[in-house]
Motif scaffolding. Structure first.
Motif, PDB file in Angstrom:
ATOM      1  N   LEU A 343     -79.256 -48.751 -19.134  1.00  0.00           N
ATOM      2  CA  LEU A 343     -79.120 -49.404 -20.435  1.00  0.00           C
ATOM      3  C   LEU A 343     -80.033 -50.626 -20.530  1.00  0.00           C
ATOM      4  CD1 LEU A 343     -75.252 -49.198 -20.992  1.00  0.00           C
ATOM      5  CD2 LEU A 343     -77.018 -47.887 -22.166  1.00  0.00           C
ATOM      6  N   LYS A 344     -80.084 -51.393 -19.453  1.00  0.00           N
ATOM      7  CA  LYS A 344     -80.976 -52.559 -19.439  1.00  0.00           C
ATOM      8  C   LYS A 344     -82.426 -52.129 -19.590  1.00  0.00           C
ATOM      9  CE  LYS A 344     -78.083 -56.038 -18.567  1.00  0.00           C
ATOM     10  NZ  LYS A 344     -77.963 -57.242 -19.436  1.00  0.00           N
ATOM     11  N   GLN A 345     -82.791 -51.064 -18.899  1.00  0.00           N
ATOM     12  CA  GLN A 345     -84.171 -50.577 -18.972  1.00  0.00           C
ATOM     13  C   GLN A 345     -84.514 -50.099 -20.375  1.00  0.00           C
ATOM     14  OE1 GLN A 345     -84.107 -47.592 -15.902  1.00  0.00           O
ATOM     15  NE2 GLN A 345     -84.702 -49.031 -14.289  1.00  0.00           N
ATOM     16  N   GLN A 346     -83.579 -49.377 -21.000  1.00  0.00           N
ATOM     17  CA  GLN A 346     -83.838 -48.883 -22.351  1.00  0.00           C
ATOM     18  C   GLN A 346     -83.939 -50.031 -23.350  1.00  0.00           C
ATOM     19  OE1 GLN A 346     -84.569 -45.743 -23.377  1.00  0.00           O
ATOM     20  NE2 GLN A 346     -84.577 -45.257 -21.196  1.00  0.00           N
ATOM     21  N   GLN A 347     -83.095 -51.054 -23.179  1.00  0.00           N
ATOM     22  CA  GLN A 347     -83.169 -52.200 -24.075  1.00  0.00           C
ATOM     23  C   GLN A 347     -84.500 -52.928 -23.910  1.00  0.00           C
ATOM     24  OE1 GLN A 347     -80.823 -53.053 -26.474  1.00  0.00           O
ATOM     25  NE2 GLN A 347     -82.523 -54.363 -27.100  1.00  0.00           N
ATOM     26  N   SER A 348     -84.956 -53.051 -22.671  1.00  0.00           N
ATOM     27  CA  SER A 348     -86.261 -53.668 -22.424  1.00  0.00           C
ATOM     28  C   SER A 348     -87.377 -52.832 -23.045  1.00  0.00           C
ATOM     29  CB  SER A 348     -86.481 -53.817 -20.912  1.00  0.00           C
ATOM     30  OG  SER A 348     -87.757 -54.333 -20.645  1.00  0.00           O
ATOM     31  N   GLU A 349     -87.243 -51.500 -22.941  1.00  0.00           N
ATOM     32  CA  GLU A 349     -88.236 -50.615 -23.553  1.00  0.00           C
ATOM     33  C   GLU A 349     -88.252 -50.778 -25.068  1.00  0.00           C
ATOM     34  OE1 GLU A 349     -91.146 -47.450 -23.266  1.00  0.00           O
ATOM     35  OE2 GLU A 349     -90.296 -48.898 -21.868  1.00  0.00           O
ATOM     36  N   LEU A 350     -87.087 -50.919 -25.671  1.00  0.00           N
ATOM     37  CA  LEU A 350     -87.006 -51.122 -27.123  1.00  0.00           C
ATOM     38  C   LEU A 350     -87.715 -52.407 -27.538  1.00  0.00           C
ATOM     39  CD1 LEU A 350     -83.329 -50.059 -27.923  1.00  0.00           C
ATOM     40  CD2 LEU A 350     -85.398 -49.001 -28.817  1.00  0.00           C
ATOM     41  N   ASN A 351     -87.465 -53.470 -26.797  1.00  0.00           N
ATOM     42  CA  ASN A 351     -88.101 -54.750 -27.130  1.00  0.00           C
ATOM     43  C   ASN A 351     -89.625 -54.654 -27.038  1.00  0.00           C
ATOM     44  OD1 ASN A 351     -85.543 -55.848 -27.466  1.00  0.00           O
ATOM     45  ND2 ASN A 351     -85.441 -56.621 -25.367  1.00  0.00           N
ATOM     46  N   LYS A 352     -90.105 -53.983 -25.992  1.00  0.00           N
ATOM     47  CA  LYS A 352     -91.546 -53.813 -25.827  1.00  0.00           C
ATOM     48  C   LYS A 352     -92.134 -52.997 -26.970  1.00  0.00           C
ATOM     49  CE  LYS A 352     -93.194 -50.523 -23.419  1.00  0.00           C
ATOM     50  NZ  LYS A 352     -93.513 -49.579 -22.326  1.00  0.00           N
ATOM     51  N   LEU A 353     -91.479 -51.884 -27.321  1.00  0.00           N
ATOM     52  CA  LEU A 353     -92.010 -51.003 -28.362  1.00  0.00           C
ATOM     53  C   LEU A 353     -92.000 -51.678 -29.732  1.00  0.00           C
ATOM     54  CD1 LEU A 353     -90.351 -47.668 -27.191  1.00  0.00           C
ATOM     55  CD2 LEU A 353     -92.795 -48.166 -27.237  1.00  0.00           C
ATOM     56  N   GLU A 354     -91.003 -52.510 -29.998  1.00  0.00           N
ATOM     57  CA  GLU A 354     -90.977 -53.236 -31.268  1.00  0.00           C
ATOM     58  C   GLU A 354     -92.201 -54.141 -31.402  1.00  0.00           C
ATOM     59  OE1 GLU A 354     -87.252 -55.205 -31.370  1.00  0.00           O
ATOM     60  OE2 GLU A 354     -86.093 -53.395 -31.816  1.00  0.00           O
ATOM     61  N   GLN A 355     -92.576 -54.791 -30.322  1.00  0.00           N
ATOM     62  CA  GLN A 355     -93.759 -55.645 -30.358  1.00  0.00           C
ATOM     63  C   GLN A 355     -95.037 -54.818 -30.508  1.00  0.00           C
ATOM     64  OE1 GLN A 355     -93.795 -58.600 -27.164  1.00  0.00           O
ATOM     65  NE2 GLN A 355     -91.570 -58.452 -27.002  1.00  0.00           N
ATOM     66  N   LEU A 356     -95.091 -53.669 -29.828  1.00  0.00           N
ATOM     67  CA  LEU A 356     -96.269 -52.808 -29.926  1.00  0.00           C
ATOM     68  C   LEU A 356     -96.430 -52.245 -31.333  1.00  0.00           C
ATOM     69  CD1 LEU A 356     -96.093 -50.830 -26.553  1.00  0.00           C
ATOM     70  CD2 LEU A 356     -97.707 -52.625 -27.187  1.00  0.00           C
ATOM     71  N   ILE A 357     -95.315 -51.912 -31.970  1.00  0.00           N
ATOM     72  CA  ILE A 357     -95.381 -51.347 -33.316  1.00  0.00           C
ATOM     73  C   ILE A 357     -95.924 -52.376 -34.310  1.00  0.00           C
ATOM     74  CG2 ILE A 357     -93.940 -50.542 -35.236  1.00  0.00           C
ATOM     75  CD1 ILE A 357     -92.230 -49.093 -33.114  1.00  0.00           C
ATOM     76  N   VAL A 358     -95.474 -53.614 -34.179  1.00  0.00           N
ATOM     77  CA  VAL A 358     -96.003 -54.677 -35.037  1.00  0.00           C
ATOM     78  C   VAL A 358     -97.510 -54.816 -34.830  1.00  0.00           C
ATOM     79  CG1 VAL A 358     -95.954 -57.148 -35.507  1.00  0.00           C
ATOM     80  CG2 VAL A 358     -93.808 -55.910 -35.152  1.00  0.00           C
ATOM     81  N   SER A 359     -97.938 -54.772 -33.577  1.00  0.00           N
ATOM     82  CA  SER A 359     -99.364 -54.870 -33.273  1.00  0.00           C
ATOM     83  C   SER A 359    -100.121 -53.663 -33.804  1.00  0.00           C
ATOM     84  CB  SER A 359     -99.549 -54.998 -31.757  1.00  0.00           C
ATOM     85  OG  SER A 359    -100.920 -55.063 -31.428  1.00  0.00           O
ATOM     86  N   ASP A 360     -99.523 -52.462 -33.681  1.00  0.00           N
ATOM     87  CA  ASP A 360    -100.167 -51.245 -34.202  1.00  0.00           C
ATOM     88  C   ASP A 360    -100.423 -51.358 -35.693  1.00  0.00           C
ATOM     89  OD1 ASP A 360    -100.324 -49.892 -31.807  1.00  0.00           O
ATOM     90  OD2 ASP A 360     -98.351 -48.958 -32.020  1.00  0.00           O
ATOM     91  N   GLU A 361     -99.423 -51.868 -36.433  1.00  0.00           N
ATOM     92  CA  GLU A 361     -99.578 -51.983 -37.886  1.00  0.00           C
ATOM     93  C   GLU A 361    -100.714 -52.949 -38.244  1.00  0.00           C
ATOM     94  OE1 GLU A 361     -95.633 -53.128 -38.918  1.00  0.00           O
ATOM     95  OE2 GLU A 361     -95.010 -51.069 -39.344  1.00  0.00           O
ATOM     96  N   GLN A 362    -100.848 -54.007 -37.471  1.00  0.00           N
ATOM     97  CA  GLN A 362    -101.942 -54.952 -37.716  1.00  0.00           C
ATOM     98  C   GLN A 362    -103.294 -54.310 -37.419  1.00  0.00           C
ATOM     99  OE1 GLN A 362    -100.819 -58.189 -35.148  1.00  0.00           O
ATOM    100  NE2 GLN A 362     -99.341 -59.047 -36.619  1.00  0.00           N
ATOM    101  N   ILE A 363    -103.350 -53.550 -36.320  1.00  0.00           N
ATOM    102  CA  ILE A 363    -104.603 -52.872 -35.962  1.00  0.00           C
ATOM    103  C   ILE A 363    -104.987 -51.849 -37.015  1.00  0.00           C
ATOM    104  CG2 ILE A 363    -105.670 -51.312 -34.290  1.00  0.00           C
ATOM    105  CD1 ILE A 363    -104.001 -52.709 -32.128  1.00  0.00           C
ATOM    106  N   ILE A 364    -103.998 -51.085 -37.500  1.00  0.00           N
ATOM    107  CA  ILE A 364    -104.278 -50.071 -38.520  1.00  0.00           C
ATOM    108  C   ILE A 364    -104.807 -50.731 -39.796  1.00  0.00           C
ATOM    109  CG2 ILE A 364    -103.173 -48.405 -40.084  1.00  0.00           C
ATOM    110  CD1 ILE A 364    -101.372 -47.621 -37.736  1.00  0.00           C
ATOM    111  N   GLY A 365    -104.219 -51.874 -40.158  1.00  0.00           N
ATOM    112  CA  GLY A 365    -104.687 -52.574 -41.343  1.00  0.00           C
ATOM    113  C   GLY A 365    -106.162 -52.950 -41.230  1.00  0.00           C
TER     114      GLY A 365
END
Length: 423
Positions: A343-365
Motif C-alpha cells: 500500500l505504501k509503495q502504491q501510494q508513492s507511485e500515485l504521488n509520482k505519477l501525479e507529478q509526471l502527469i502535470v509535467s506531461d501536460e506542460q510538455i504537450i502544450g
C-alpha cells in the motif's frame, strides 16, 4: 493543477464515445463474470455439500444404534457340580454352545464429542470455503492486468489516429506545393511513407488488442467481439486505503476458530460416555446356566464407558495445536506487513505519477505550439517534411507518455483498492 487534470480525465474517460452497435464491458462486470465462471467456484459448493453430509451422519449418533451378533462355540470343558444329591438331577451343560442376540443402544451423554465434531466440520467448511475466496480474489489481479492493458491500447489507437490526421494534413499541403513547383516530390513521399508506418502501428495495436481481448474472454467464459468497448473504471481517490479488508484476514479468523474447535474435541474425547442398552436373544444355554436347553432372554441397563488412553496424548495434542496457532499468527503478521508495504509503495507511485502527469501536460502544450509553428513553416516551404515529422513525432511521444502515465495512475489506484480489499 492536479485537481484540474483529474477532473478532465474523468470527463474524458468515464463517458467515452462508443459506437451504437458495439457491446460494452465494465471492470465490475468483468469481476462478476470471472467469479461466476472460474472453475474454483464449483469447489465452494462441494465444500458445503461435504460438510452437510458429514454433519448429517454425525446426527445419526443420537439415534438408537442396533447391532446383531451370533456365535457358535465348542469348548473343551464346561461348568459342572461335582456333588451328587439324592433325588436331584443337576444337568451337565453341552460343550457346543450357541448364541444369537440383538442389542439396541441409546446414547445419553457422550461428553460433547458429537457436538464438538459437528462444530469442527462447520468451522472446517468455513476455512475451506474462505481458502477458495482467497484464490478467487487473486483472479482480480489478472483481470486488472488484462482490462487496463486493453484500455492502454485503446488510448494508443486514438493517439495514432491523431498522428495520422496530422500527417495527412501535411501531405495535403506538400502535395499542393509540389503541384505548384515550390516543393520537391521527395517531401511528399517522406510523409506518405510515415503515414504507412502509422497504418502499420494501427494494425499492430489492433492485433495486440484482439489477443488481450481473447484472453480476457477465456476468464469471463464469454465471447467478446472485436468491437467490445471497455469503459474506463471510476475509482475513489484517497490518501491511503481506509484499513485492510482482504479475504485472507477472515481466513485467519476462521483458522483460529478451527483450532478452538479441535481443542474442544480433545476435551470431549477425555470425558466418559453413558448410554441405555437392551439386549435380547436366543441361546443355549440361556441366562439360566443350570438349563441345558435353548431359551429366549433379555437384559436391559445403563452402560458407562470411559477410555483413559486418550489422557496419554492430550498434553501433546494441545501443544501441537498451540504451535499451529502460533504459525497462523505469524502468517497473519507477515501478510499484514507485506500488504501495508504494498500500500505504501502504491501510494508513492500515485504521488509520482501525479507529478509526471502535470509535467506531461506542460510538455504537450509546448510541443503542440512547436508543431503548429512547424505546420505553418511547412506550408510556407520554410522547413522540409522531415523537420515537420520530427515535431509531429515529438508531440506524439509526449501524448503517448501522458496516456501511459494516466493509465499507470489508474492502475495504481485500482491496485490500491485491490490490495486493501476496499473495492
Amino acid at each position: 493543477m492536479v485537481k484540474h487534470w483529474k477532473s478532465a480525465a474523468l470527463l474524458l474517460w468515464i463517458t467515452p464515445a462508443l459506437a451504437q452497435d458495439s457491446s460494452t464491458l465494465t471492470l465490475e462486470q468483468a469481476y462478476d463474470l470471472s467469479r461466476e465462471n472460474y472453475p474454483l467456484i464449483k469447489q465452494k459448493g462441494l465444500v458445503r455439500q461435504t460438510a452437510d453430509l458429514t454433519i448429517d451422519n454425525l446426527n445419526k449418533n443420537y439415534l438408537p444404534q442396533v447391532t446383531v451378533s451370533g456365535q457358535a462355540t465348542y469348548q473343551s470343558a464346561v461348568t459342572s457340580v461335582p456333588i451328587r444329591v439324592a433325588g436331584l438331577d443337576i444337568p451337565t451343560l453341552s460343550k457346543d454352545q450357541y448364541r444369537i442376540q440383538a442389542e439396541a443402544t441409546q446414547l445419553l451423554y457422550d461428553g460433547g464429542a458429537v457436538s464438538a465434531q459437528k462444530n469442527l466440520q462447520q468451522v472446517n467448511a468455513l476455512v475451506e470455503d474462505q481458502r477458495a475466496e482467497v484464490d478467487l480474489y487473486k483472479v482480480k489481479e489478472r483481470i486488472n492486468q488484462f482490462y487496463l492493458g486493453i484500455l492502454l491500447l485503446d488510448e494508443q489507437l486514438k493517439q495514432t489516429e491523431l498522428v495520422k490526421k496530422d500527417i495527412q494534413l501535411g501531405i495535403k499541403r506538400v502535395t499542393a506545393q509540389v503541384d505548384n513547383g515550390t516543393a520537391f516530390r521527395s517531401n511528399q513521399l517522406v510523409l506518405e511513407a510515415e503515414l504507412l508506418k502509422a497504418e502499420q502501428r494501427t494494425i499492430e495495436l489492433k492485433a495486440t488488442r484482439k489477443g488481450w481481448l481473447d484472453v480476457l474472454s477465456l476468464f469471463l467464459n464469454q465471447s467478446l467481439p472485436e468491437n467490445t468497448a471497455l469503459r474506463m473504471p471510476v475509482v475513489r481517490t484517497y490518501i491511503m486505503a481506509p484499513g485492510i479488508n482482504r479475504p485472507e484476514l477472515k481466513l485467519f479468523t476462521y483458522q483460529d476458530s478451527l483450532f478452538k474447535s479441535q481443542n474442544s474435541l480433545i476435551s470431549a474425547k477425555n470425558r466418559p460416555r453413558t448410554s441405555l442398552f437392551v439386549q435380547g436373544g436366543y441361546a443355549r444355554p440361556g441366562l439360566d446356566m443350570l438349563k441345558n436347553d435353548f431359551a429366549w432372554y433379555y437384559v436391559a441397563g445403563v452402560r458407562l464407558n470411559w477410555s483413559l488412553g486418550n489422557l496419554y496424548t492430550t498434553k501433546k495434542e494441545r501443544q501441537l495445536l498451540t504451535v499451529n496457532q502460533r504459525m497462523v499468527d505469524v502468517q497473519k503478521d507477515l501478510f499484514l506487513l507485506n500488504t501495508n508495504t504494498q500500500l505504501k509503495q502504491q501510494q508513492s507511485e500515485l504521488n509520482k505519477l501525479e507529478q509526471l502527469i502535470v509535467s506531461d501536460e506542460q510538455i504537450i502544450g509546448l510541443r503542440a505550439k512547436v508543431k503548429e509553428a512547424a505546420n505553418a513553416q511547412l506550408e510556407n516551404g520554410v522547413i522540409t517534411a522531415n523537420d515537420f515529422l520530427r515535431e509531429v513525432n515529438a508531440e506524439d511521444q509526449a501524448r503517448l507518455s501522458l496516456i501511459a502515465h494516466r493509465l499507470q495512475w489508474l492502475q495504481a489506484q485500482i491496485n490500491l483498492e485491490t490490495i486493501s480489499g476496499n473495492q
